[in-house]
Design a protein around this motif. Structure first.
Motif, short mmCIF file in Angstrom:
data_model
loop_
_atom_site.label_atom_id
_atom_site.label_comp_id
_atom_site.label_asym_id
_atom_site.label_seq_id
_atom_site.Cartn_x
_atom_site.Cartn_y
_atom_site.Cartn_z
N UNK A 125 37.78 192.76 -42.88
CA UNK A 125 37.74 193.78 -41.83
C UNK A 125 38.61 193.40 -40.64
N UNK A 126 38.58 192.13 -40.27
CA UNK A 126 39.40 191.71 -39.13
C UNK A 126 40.88 191.76 -39.47
N UNK A 127 41.22 191.47 -40.73
CA UNK A 127 42.61 191.59 -41.14
C UNK A 127 43.11 193.02 -41.03
N UNK A 128 42.26 193.95 -41.47
CA UNK A 128 42.61 195.37 -41.34
C UNK A 128 42.71 195.76 -39.87
N UNK A 129 41.83 195.20 -39.05
CA UNK A 129 41.85 195.50 -37.61
C UNK A 129 43.14 195.01 -36.97
N UNK A 130 43.59 193.83 -37.38
CA UNK A 130 44.83 193.29 -36.83
C UNK A 130 46.01 194.16 -37.24
N UNK A 131 46.01 194.62 -38.50
CA UNK A 131 47.07 195.52 -38.94
C UNK A 131 47.06 196.80 -38.10
N UNK A 132 45.86 197.33 -37.82
CA UNK A 132 45.75 198.54 -37.02
C UNK A 132 46.24 198.30 -35.60
N UNK A 151 59.15 189.47 -33.73
CA UNK A 151 58.48 188.22 -34.13
C UNK A 151 57.00 188.47 -34.40
N UNK A 152 56.36 189.24 -33.50
CA UNK A 152 54.94 189.54 -33.68
C UNK A 152 54.71 190.30 -34.97
N UNK A 153 55.58 191.25 -35.26
CA UNK A 153 55.43 192.05 -36.48
C UNK A 153 55.52 191.18 -37.73
N UNK A 154 56.48 190.27 -37.75
CA UNK A 154 56.63 189.39 -38.90
C UNK A 154 55.43 188.46 -39.05
N UNK A 155 54.93 187.94 -37.94
CA UNK A 155 53.77 187.04 -38.00
C UNK A 155 52.54 187.75 -38.53
N UNK A 156 52.35 188.99 -38.09
CA UNK A 156 51.19 189.75 -38.53
C UNK A 156 51.23 189.99 -40.03
N UNK A 157 52.36 190.47 -40.53
CA UNK A 157 52.43 190.80 -41.95
C UNK A 157 52.47 189.56 -42.83
N UNK A 158 53.00 188.45 -42.31
CA UNK A 158 53.00 187.22 -43.09
C UNK A 158 51.60 186.67 -43.28
N UNK A 159 50.76 186.81 -42.24
CA UNK A 159 49.40 186.25 -42.31
C UNK A 159 48.37 187.23 -42.86
N UNK A 160 48.67 188.52 -42.81
CA UNK A 160 47.68 189.52 -43.20
C UNK A 160 47.29 189.39 -44.66
N UNK A 161 48.26 189.23 -45.54
CA UNK A 161 47.95 189.12 -46.96
C UNK A 161 47.12 187.87 -47.25
N UNK A 162 47.43 186.78 -46.54
CA UNK A 162 46.68 185.54 -46.72
C UNK A 162 45.23 185.73 -46.28
N UNK A 163 45.03 186.42 -45.16
CA UNK A 163 43.69 186.64 -44.64
C UNK A 163 42.84 187.48 -45.59
N UNK A 164 43.42 188.57 -46.07
CA UNK A 164 42.66 189.44 -46.97
C UNK A 164 42.37 188.74 -48.29
N UNK A 165 43.36 188.00 -48.81
CA UNK A 165 43.14 187.24 -50.04
C UNK A 165 42.02 186.22 -49.85
N UNK A 166 42.06 185.50 -48.73
CA UNK A 166 41.03 184.49 -48.46
C UNK A 166 39.66 185.14 -48.33
N UNK A 167 39.60 186.30 -47.68
CA UNK A 167 38.32 186.99 -47.53
C UNK A 167 37.75 187.42 -48.87
N UNK A 168 38.59 188.01 -49.71
CA UNK A 168 38.12 188.45 -51.03
C UNK A 168 37.73 187.26 -51.90
N UNK A 169 38.51 186.18 -51.82
CA UNK A 169 38.19 184.98 -52.59
C UNK A 169 36.86 184.38 -52.13
N UNK A 170 36.62 184.39 -50.81
CA UNK A 170 35.36 183.86 -50.28
C UNK A 170 34.17 184.69 -50.77
#
Length: 217
Positions: A125-132, A151-170
């Motif tokens: 949810x927080x990953x989706x919130x950050x994307x929003x 720079x902010x845009x690249x950082x967000x999209x680079x980390x977003x997939x990792x966050x969602x993957x980690x959340x689903x894996x958890x």
């Protein structure tokens, strides 16, 4: 956004950001020590409490940034947007409470995996919130995006997939641990390891968004 509001937002993020960044690192280290066999059940409960508090703080930061982003975009905050971010706060608080109960030896083998499932959902949810938030920031940009925005845009999209993957894996690992599978404690510690790592990455993406908000009006 006025200069005073920008400075206040920056100070608030710096204060709360220190808490959730330390929480992510502490969760990561405790999970590693637990996987190494050092008081694993105890460290899992402590890591659960720490991550829950850190996620709660992260949700509080998301609420603040969403409010400021709505002001920046001259739009009212939607009930759905607020509720999603408030859900992150609630999931963090509930998970921390389960960690406390686990520390008091109230069926820790079940409570800490359930907390990991909740944390995984909160991370998604927080990953989706950050994307929003990033989408609102880009929509409110005037005169094109600056270097900080890019720079902010690249950082967000680079980390977003990792966050969602980690959340689903958890969530998956938490379900396996709660079901009483073999190596259930190991599954839970690995889930906490991934959650802690993702929390540190998420803090970086929030800082990047905040940096873009600090641009001159």
């Amino acid at each position: 956004m006025s200069i005073v509001a920008r400075q206040r937002l920056y100070r608030e993020r710096a204060a709360f950001g220190l808490i959730d960044d330390i929480g992510g690192v502490a969760t990561l280290l405790l999970a590693i020590l637990g996987l190494a066999g050092l008081y694993a059940p105890l460290l899992a409960a402590i890591a659960t409490i720490i991550f829950g508090v850190a996620l709660l703080v992260q949700g509080r930061t998301l609420l603040t940034l969403y409010t400021q982003a709505s002001v920046e975009a001259a739009a009212s905050a939607s009930a759905f947007g607020v509720s999603v971010r408030f859900a992150v706060v609630l999931l963090g608080a509930a998970g921390a409470a389960l960690g406390v109960l686990s520390l008091l030896d109230f069926n820790s083998a079940m409570l800490t995996p359930v907390a990991s499932i909740m944390f995984g959902a909160g991370l998604v949810l927080s990953g989706i919130s950050i994307w929003h938030l990033n989408a609102i920031r880009r929509a409110s940009a005037k005169g094109g995006e600056s270097l900080k925005d890019i720079v902010a845009n690249h950082m967000v999209f680079d980390s977003l997939s990792v966050q969602i993957f980690a959340g689903l894996a958890a969530i998956i690992l938490g379900v396996l641990a709660a079901s009483g599978a073999t190596y259930d404690l190991t599954f839970n510690l690995v889930a906490l390891l991934m959650l802690g790592s993702a929390l540190v990455l998420k803090g970086g993406s929030l800082n990047a968004i905040l940096l873009s908000f600090m641009r001159p009006a």
